[in-house]
Design a protein around this motif. Sequence first.
Motif, PDB file in Angstrom:
ATOM      1  N   LEU A   1      33.986  57.102  44.378  1.00 42.91           N
ATOM      2  CA  LEU A   1      32.863  58.437  44.564  1.00 42.91           C
ATOM      3  C   LEU A   1      33.680  59.399  45.001  1.00 42.91           C
ATOM      4  O   LEU A   1      33.272  60.422  43.438  1.00 42.91           O
ATOM      5  CB  LEU A   1      32.069  58.764  45.745  1.00 42.91           C
ATOM      6  N   ILE A   2      34.822  59.495  45.672  1.00 45.09           N
ATOM      7  CA  ILE A   2      35.722  60.378  44.411  1.00 45.09           C
ATOM      8  C   ILE A   2      35.963  60.083  42.895  1.00 45.09           C
ATOM      9  O   ILE A   2      36.237  61.609  42.315  1.00 45.09           O
ATOM     10  CB  ILE A   2      36.701  60.845  45.888  1.00 45.09           C
ATOM     11  N   MET A   3      36.144  59.374  42.823  1.00 49.99           N
ATOM     12  CA  MET A   3      36.844  59.252  41.308  1.00 49.99           C
ATOM     13  C   MET A   3      35.835  59.231  40.109  1.00 49.99           C
ATOM     14  O   MET A   3      36.246  60.533  39.632  1.00 49.99           O
ATOM     15  CB  MET A   3      37.075  57.837  41.371  1.00 49.99           C
ATOM     16  N   ALA A   4      34.614  59.160  40.232  1.00 47.29           N
ATOM     17  CA  ALA A   4      33.639  59.899  39.420  1.00 47.29           C
ATOM     18  C   ALA A   4      33.540  61.464  39.523  1.00 47.29           C
ATOM     19  O   ALA A   4      32.899  61.681  38.372  1.00 47.29           O
ATOM     20  CB  ALA A   4      32.122  58.788  39.892  1.00 47.29           C
ATOM     21  N   SER A   5      33.448  61.548  40.846  1.00 45.41           N
ATOM     22  CA  SER A   5      33.277  63.237  40.841  1.00 45.41           C
ATOM     23  C   SER A   5      33.785  63.563  40.141  1.00 45.41           C
ATOM     24  O   SER A   5      33.684  64.240  39.316  1.00 45.41           O
ATOM     25  CB  SER A   5      32.886  63.400  42.330  1.00 45.41           C
ATOM     26  N   LEU A   6      35.323  63.470  39.729  1.00 42.93           N
ATOM     27  CA  LEU A   6      36.113  63.946  39.792  1.00 42.93           C
ATOM     28  C   LEU A   6      36.813  64.243  38.631  1.00 42.93           C
ATOM     29  O   LEU A   6      36.506  65.221  37.709  1.00 42.93           O
ATOM     30  CB  LEU A   6      37.702  63.713  40.120  1.00 42.93           C
ATOM     31  N   LEU A   7      36.341  63.134  37.817  1.00 42.35           N
ATOM     32  CA  LEU A   7      36.410  63.092  36.205  1.00 42.35           C
ATOM     33  C   LEU A   7      34.970  63.501  35.704  1.00 42.35           C
ATOM     34  O   LEU A   7      35.325  63.783  34.572  1.00 42.35           O
ATOM     35  CB  LEU A   7      36.101  61.073  36.259  1.00 42.35           C
ATOM     36  N   GLY A   8      33.846  63.063  36.113  1.00 41.94           N
ATOM     37  CA  GLY A   8      32.547  63.529  35.837  1.00 41.94           C
ATOM     38  C   GLY A   8      32.986  65.656  36.049  1.00 41.94           C
ATOM     39  O   GLY A   8      32.555  65.947  34.702  1.00 41.94           O
ATOM     40  N   TYR A   9      34.033  65.932  36.787  1.00 42.68           N
ATOM     41  CA  TYR A   9      34.196  67.534  36.700  1.00 42.68           C
ATOM     42  C   TYR A   9      35.015  67.093  35.658  1.00 42.68           C
ATOM     43  O   TYR A   9      35.219  68.712  35.156  1.00 42.68           O
ATOM     44  CB  TYR A   9      34.823  68.101  37.890  1.00 42.68           C
TER      45      TYR A   9
END
Length: 451
Positions: free
Chosen positions: A195-203
Amino acid sequence: MKYETQKVALPFFMVAMALFALQIVFGLLAAAVYVWPNFMAEAMPFNIMRVSHTNLLIVWLLLGFMGSTYYLMPEEAEREIHSPTIAYIQLAIFAFAGAAALVGYQFGIHEGREFLEQPFWVKVLITISFLMFLFNTSMTLAKGRRTAINMVLMLGLWLAAVFWLFAFYNPSNLAVDKLYWWWVVHLWVEGVWELIMASLLGYLLIKMTGVDREVIEKWLYVIVGLALFSGLLGTGHHYYWIGAPSYWQPIGSIFSTLEVLPFFAMVVFAFTMFWKGSRNHPNKAAMLWALGCPTMAFFGAGVWGFMHTLHWVNYYSHGTQVTAAHGHLAFYGAYVMLLLGIISFAMPQLRRVQPYNQVINMWGFWIMTGAMAFMTFTLTFAGVVQTHLQRVLGMNFMEVQDQLVLFYGMRLGAGIAVAIGACLLLYAFFGPVREQVPAGGTQLTAGPGRA
């Protein structure tokens, strides 16, 4: 930087990169022992090298997540960080706890549980620091704008803190211990950290591609759903041989196979946003890391994980160098490359200059990534040979190790190449900065922070 308190991220990134360098040093020492078994045997036993290597990985990744959160949260929440003072104090506590644990390991002071070797009082300090961090970022979010990026990020961070509490539970029964041990280790790296990975990548993709936020957020929800759906019950592939009920074999095989999906979705997500993007972002190095991260994560965590996750394969390959191959590429692709991408993007703003040292940064990318790919193939071949000789033919463990020395030598060479790439990256991040010349050819006026 749009908000002054985003500079809080800089000391987190600096400490994280220092620990990253130390992690590579201990990894090289451990790799040398595989080639020369008596290397530093009296000064530092292999188990101390390994525990230092793995613990440094976890600590610097957590510091990187914290720094990344402090960097993006003001922009996403559209307000300053609640309390920079709390941020600096919790960094000091976390860094002290990590340093104390590392020094203690050198004297044999540890609890002996893999990845969770920290003494009890160190775990308490880590918990206090993490709670301070969560309070600080949650208060910032509560008073500001809520987006899919910061909501998913905070969900992942809070769940990481919840599952960390199982590190304090250390039952005497080994089977029960391993059952709950994976609630930290697996549910972090193959669950809530995604979840952390996906949100940082999305940012990163929002900032660099120019694609509408709504499009990226829809992708984000899909990836999060896949990660939680597959990752939670996918824990079962660790329960095959620890005395758990037999129903974990089909559950573990089915759901851990599905864990490939969120990583594949991230690859499609990143490249689709890149091709849709209308913005030619000047930070090419950060874009390279942003595209490389889901690609290598798909192969390391997805494909190499799938290779030995089915129970009738895992019966033979469990605990061999196949596991080491999967672990190295999965961590590097999913989390190391992600944080190096965030730092590549953030450092020009934190140092208040145009994107800088990009060629050196990209050289670091290709050298490190190529070396990690070579290391993964080397360990995979070693694991296949080891599985056949040891698990099929029944040869003695140490006799088999003698047959793998060539592979271990190549792994050490790959590790040295990783270290060279890391040195280039550290220079790119923290080294001197030239004045930048924009595309039009007009020299920028030198200002504060430009070297």
